[in-house]
Design an enzyme around this catalytic site. Structure first.
Site, PDB file in Angstrom:
ATOM      1  N   GLY A   1      31.374  21.064  23.053  1.00  0.00           N
ATOM      2  CA  GLY A   1      30.662  22.194  22.470  1.00  0.00           C
ATOM      3  C   GLY A   1      30.365  22.046  20.994  1.00  0.00           C
TER       4      GLY A   1
ATOM      5  N   ASN B   1      31.598   5.244  22.369  1.00  0.00           N
ATOM      6  CA  ASN B   1      32.287   5.145  23.660  1.00  0.00           C
ATOM      7  C   ASN B   1      31.244   5.241  24.756  1.00  0.00           C
ATOM      8  OD1 ASN B   1      35.140   5.043  24.242  1.00  0.00           O
ATOM      9  ND2 ASN B   1      35.364   6.822  22.897  1.00  0.00           N
TER      10      ASN B   1
ATOM     11  N   CYS C   1      42.745  17.932  19.578  1.00  0.00           N
ATOM     12  CA  CYS C   1      41.293  18.132  19.566  1.00  0.00           C
ATOM     13  C   CYS C   1      40.941  19.222  20.579  1.00  0.00           C
ATOM     14  CB  CYS C   1      40.648  16.796  19.933  1.00  0.00           C
ATOM     15  SG  CYS C   1      38.871  16.894  20.102  1.00  0.00           S
TER      16      CYS C   1
ATOM     17  N   HIS D   1      25.417  10.468  12.163  1.00  0.00           N
ATOM     18  CA  HIS D   1      24.956   9.499  13.177  1.00  0.00           C
ATOM     19  C   HIS D   1      23.588   8.878  12.907  1.00  0.00           C
ATOM     20  CE1 HIS D   1      28.386  11.189  14.987  1.00  0.00           C
ATOM     21  NE2 HIS D   1      27.838  11.986  15.869  1.00  0.00           N
TER      22      HIS D   1
ATOM     23  N   CYS E   1      22.416  16.208  22.217  1.00  0.00           N
ATOM     24  CA  CYS E   1      22.446  14.868  21.621  1.00  0.00           C
ATOM     25  C   CYS E   1      22.389  13.852  22.767  1.00  0.00           C
ATOM     26  CB  CYS E   1      23.726  14.666  20.811  1.00  0.00           C
ATOM     27  SG  CYS E   1      23.939  15.916  19.529  1.00  0.00           S
TER      28      CYS E   1
ATOM     29  N   SER F   1      28.592  15.542  11.880  1.00  0.00           N
ATOM     30  CA  SER F   1      28.191  14.415  12.723  1.00  0.00           C
ATOM     31  C   SER F   1      26.813  13.977  12.283  1.00  0.00           C
ATOM     32  CB  SER F   1      28.159  14.845  14.191  1.00  0.00           C
ATOM     33  OG  SER F   1      29.457  15.188  14.605  1.00  0.00           O
TER      34      SER F   1
ATOM     35  N   CYS G   1      25.649  11.964  24.314  1.00  0.00           N
ATOM     36  CA  CYS G   1      26.899  12.707  24.501  1.00  0.00           C
ATOM     37  C   CYS G   1      27.043  13.270  25.918  1.00  0.00           C
ATOM     38  CB  CYS G   1      26.951  13.838  23.477  1.00  0.00           C
ATOM     39  SG  CYS G   1      28.348  14.938  23.702  1.00  0.00           S
TER      40      CYS G   1
ATOM     41  N   GLU H   1      38.262  20.499  28.043  1.00  0.00           N
ATOM     42  CA  GLU H   1      39.191  19.421  27.703  1.00  0.00           C
ATOM     43  C   GLU H   1      39.866  19.681  26.371  1.00  0.00           C
ATOM     44  OE1 GLU H   1      36.933  15.839  27.629  1.00  0.00           O
ATOM     45  OE2 GLU H   1      36.073  16.241  29.589  1.00  0.00           O
TER      46      GLU H   1
ATOM     47  N   CYS I   1      27.289  22.071  26.206  1.00  0.00           N
ATOM     48  CA  CYS I   1      26.776  22.186  24.843  1.00  0.00           C
ATOM     49  C   CYS I   1      25.256  22.270  24.902  1.00  0.00           C
ATOM     50  CB  CYS I   1      27.192  20.977  24.011  1.00  0.00           C
ATOM     51  SG  CYS I   1      26.645  21.069  22.293  1.00  0.00           S
TER      52      CYS I   1
ATOM     53  N   CYS J   1      34.112  12.803  24.156  1.00  0.00           N
ATOM     54  CA  CYS J   1      34.058  14.214  24.503  1.00  0.00           C
ATOM     55  C   CYS J   1      33.252  14.496  25.764  1.00  0.00           C
ATOM     56  CB  CYS J   1      33.591  15.017  23.302  1.00  0.00           C
ATOM     57  SG  CYS J   1      31.861  15.191  22.990  1.00  0.00           S
TER      58      CYS J   1
HETATM   59  N1  SAH Z   1      29.551  19.381  18.569  1.00  0.00           N
HETATM   60  C1  SAH Z   1      30.321  18.945  17.472  1.00  0.00           C
HETATM   61  C2  SAH Z   1      31.777  18.699  17.807  1.00  0.00           C
HETATM   62  C3  SAH Z   1      32.065  18.067  19.123  1.00  0.00           C
HETATM   63  S1  SAH Z   1      31.540  16.405  19.338  1.00  0.00           S
HETATM   64  C4  SAH Z   1      29.699  17.733  16.847  1.00  0.00           C
HETATM   65  O1  SAH Z   1      28.777  17.179  17.417  1.00  0.00           O
HETATM   66  O2  SAH Z   1      30.142  17.376  15.764  1.00  0.00           O
HETATM   67  C5  SAH Z   1      32.752  15.521  18.390  1.00  0.00           C
HETATM   68  C6  SAH Z   1      32.270  14.150  17.940  1.00  0.00           C
HETATM   69  O3  SAH Z   1      32.228  13.235  19.049  1.00  0.00           O
HETATM   70  C7  SAH Z   1      30.877  14.173  17.347  1.00  0.00           C
HETATM   71  O4  SAH Z   1      30.849  13.441  16.150  1.00  0.00           O
HETATM   72  C8  SAH Z   1      30.080  13.509  18.427  1.00  0.00           C
HETATM   73  O5  SAH Z   1      28.883  12.985  17.956  1.00  0.00           O
HETATM   74  C9  SAH Z   1      31.049  12.489  18.940  1.00  0.00           C
HETATM   75  N2  SAH Z   1      30.698  11.879  20.224  1.00  0.00           N
HETATM   76  C10 SAH Z   1      30.037  12.437  21.261  1.00  0.00           C
HETATM   77  N3  SAH Z   1      29.900  11.555  22.262  1.00  0.00           N
HETATM   78  C11 SAH Z   1      30.487  10.414  21.853  1.00  0.00           C
HETATM   79  C12 SAH Z   1      30.670   9.129  22.433  1.00  0.00           C
HETATM   80  N4  SAH Z   1      30.238   8.854  23.648  1.00  0.00           N
HETATM   81  N5  SAH Z   1      31.335   8.183  21.703  1.00  0.00           N
HETATM   82  C13 SAH Z   1      31.799   8.454  20.478  1.00  0.00           C
HETATM   83  N6  SAH Z   1      31.662   9.648  19.882  1.00  0.00           N
HETATM   84  C14 SAH Z   1      31.008  10.604  20.545  1.00  0.00           C
HETATM   85 FE1  SF4 Z   2      27.042  18.962  21.484  1.00  0.00          FE
HETATM   86 FE2  SF4 Z   2      28.457  17.628  19.639  1.00  0.00          FE
HETATM   87 FE3  SF4 Z   2      27.848  16.507  22.041  1.00  0.00          FE
HETATM   88 FE4  SF4 Z   2      25.909  16.908  20.261  1.00  0.00          FE
HETATM   89  S1  SF4 Z   2      27.689  15.543  20.041  1.00  0.00           S
HETATM   90  S2  SF4 Z   2      25.787  17.385  22.449  1.00  0.00           S
HETATM   91  S3  SF4 Z   2      26.551  18.814  19.322  1.00  0.00           S
HETATM   92  S4  SF4 Z   2      29.163  18.271  21.677  1.00  0.00           S
END
Ligand code: SAH
Ligand code: SF4
Length: 372
Positions: A181, A312, A117, A238, A128, A236, A131, A96, A124, A355
């Protein structure tokens, strides 16, 4: 799993690597600059458009390099400001790329800030728990060419939208590496791709407008701090304590806060500018006031800006975003402690902008259509 395409993507070549390929094939080195000029400055869609190259050379290029590492399979525009491209790679993997047209504060929807983006892996490995990208684990790394080609797809789409004034990539304000990723888990390909995006012979996009987001691979953050090109960093976080981070981000067990935060500080010191701490607000997980207080201390210590993002929802996962009043209370706690903070309004909720979600849905539909 590694994927080796029949021909490497031309978008993964640097000026030096392409000149070396030409030299080995008995061609003058200046051809490399010509080819890259056609690709990045004139955005040629085929080898045959490169009319100042001898026909035989165009044939040689077609035989040895792929001009289209990805194909656009779906373009979803949300009602608000997000435009999402679902791209299919040569091995049918899906990734994406998202264009976010953000309104400027107080100006309404003038779409004046544009951010792209991009993704760096298929899936990945970091796992997490909240995600969508990590749900099925890592399928493979993207090559440098596949990373760069996402931006070519965006340019192509923008050119089509504004046929008379060809949209330059420079008309975008930012490129963020926040798609699918973990970018620092694919470090070498990422750096090669961003070098091409940044170079004057490539897309010429300023390093200060490129942000890499990481879940916290501390040694790689230290390595990034010493690269000659100064990209921006977002972490990130969190969770403001190991207890909360351990619950939702397995990477914290490997590199807990006492290792991560000094690495972030070292990065900030090497670059002399603020990093960003991303903090998704998830109801009853990290939205308490004691988290806000601890987060404020961390932000002050590493001299960071804090970006609060309401979670989200992901189909099949139990996590929810807190009510707006609670989000605002959390933000105020930070503000009152002197932290620079933004509470992001949601973008693209209606097209699964978080994402990995659009890919997840499309993969599920594919499975239904053709069970393995
Ligand atoms: N892997 C890297 C970059 C990709 S994720 C990282 O984790 O930073 C990009 C951002 O989207 C990260 O901050 C991640 O925690 C966040 N993200 C993932 N799933 C999400 C969701 N469902 N709602 C909001 N943010 C989310
Ligand atoms: Fe991977 Fe970033 Fe999603 Fe964590 S938040 S699973 S590091 S893409």
């Amino acid at each position: 799993m590694k994927f080796t395409p029949a021909r490497p993507s031309i978008h993964g070549e640097t000026l030096e690597s392409l000149a070396a390929r030409f030299a080995a094939a008995g061609e003058p080195a200046y051809r490399a600059r010509q080819v890259l000029g056609w690709i990045y400055h004139r955005r040629a869609a085929s080898w045959d458009e490169m009319t100042n190259l001898p026909k035989a050379l165009r044939g040689w290029l077609a035989e040895h390099f792929d001009l289209d590492a990805s194909a656009l399979v779906l373009n979803r525009q949300s009602e608000d400001v997000t435009d999402k491209l679902l791209l299919e790679l040569r091995d049918r993997s899906l990734i994406e790329t998202v264009i976010i047209r953000a309104p400027q504060d107080g100006v309404g929807l003038d779409h004046s800030r544009k951010t792209i983006c991009i993704s760096t892996q298929v899936g990945c490995a970091m796992g997490c728990v909240f995600c969508a990208s990590g749900l099925a684990g890592l399928k493979r790394d993207l090559s440098a060419g596949e990373i760069v080609h996402q931006l070519m797809q965006v340019c192509r789409r923008e050119d089509a939208r504004t046929p008379r004034a060809r949209a330059e990539l420079a008309s975008f304000d930012n490129v963020v590496v926040m798609g699918m990723g973990e970018p620092l888990h694919n470090y070498d390909n990422l750096l090669r791709a961003l070098t091409i995006v940044n170079a004057e012979w490539g897309l010429g996009f300023g390093a200060r407008r490129i942000t890499i987001s990481t879940s916290g691979l501390a040694p790689k953050i230290r390595r990034l701090a010493h690269e000659p090109i100064g990209f921006r960093l977002a972490v990130s976080l969190h969770g403001a304590t190991n207890e909360v981070r351990d619950r939702i981000m397995p990477v914290n067990k490997r590199w807990p806060l006492e290792e991560l935060l000094p690495a972030v500080k070292a990065f900030a010191a090497a670059h002399g500018r603020m990093v960003t701490l991303e903090f998704i607000l998830i109801e009853s997980v990290n939205d308490g006031l004691e988290q806000a207080a601890r987060l404020a201390e961390i932000a002050a210590d590493v001299h960071a800006h804090v970006n609060l993002i309401p979670y989200n929802t992901v189909a099949g996962l139990p996590w929810r975003r807190p009510a707006l009043a609670r989000q605002q209370k959390f933000a105020r706690q930070l503000e009152e402690r002197g932290v620079s903070v933004t509470l992001r309004r949601e973008k693209g909720h209606d097209i699964d902008a978080a994402c990995g979600q659009l890919r997840l849905r499309t993969e599920k539909e594919r499975e239904k259509a053709a069970p393995a």
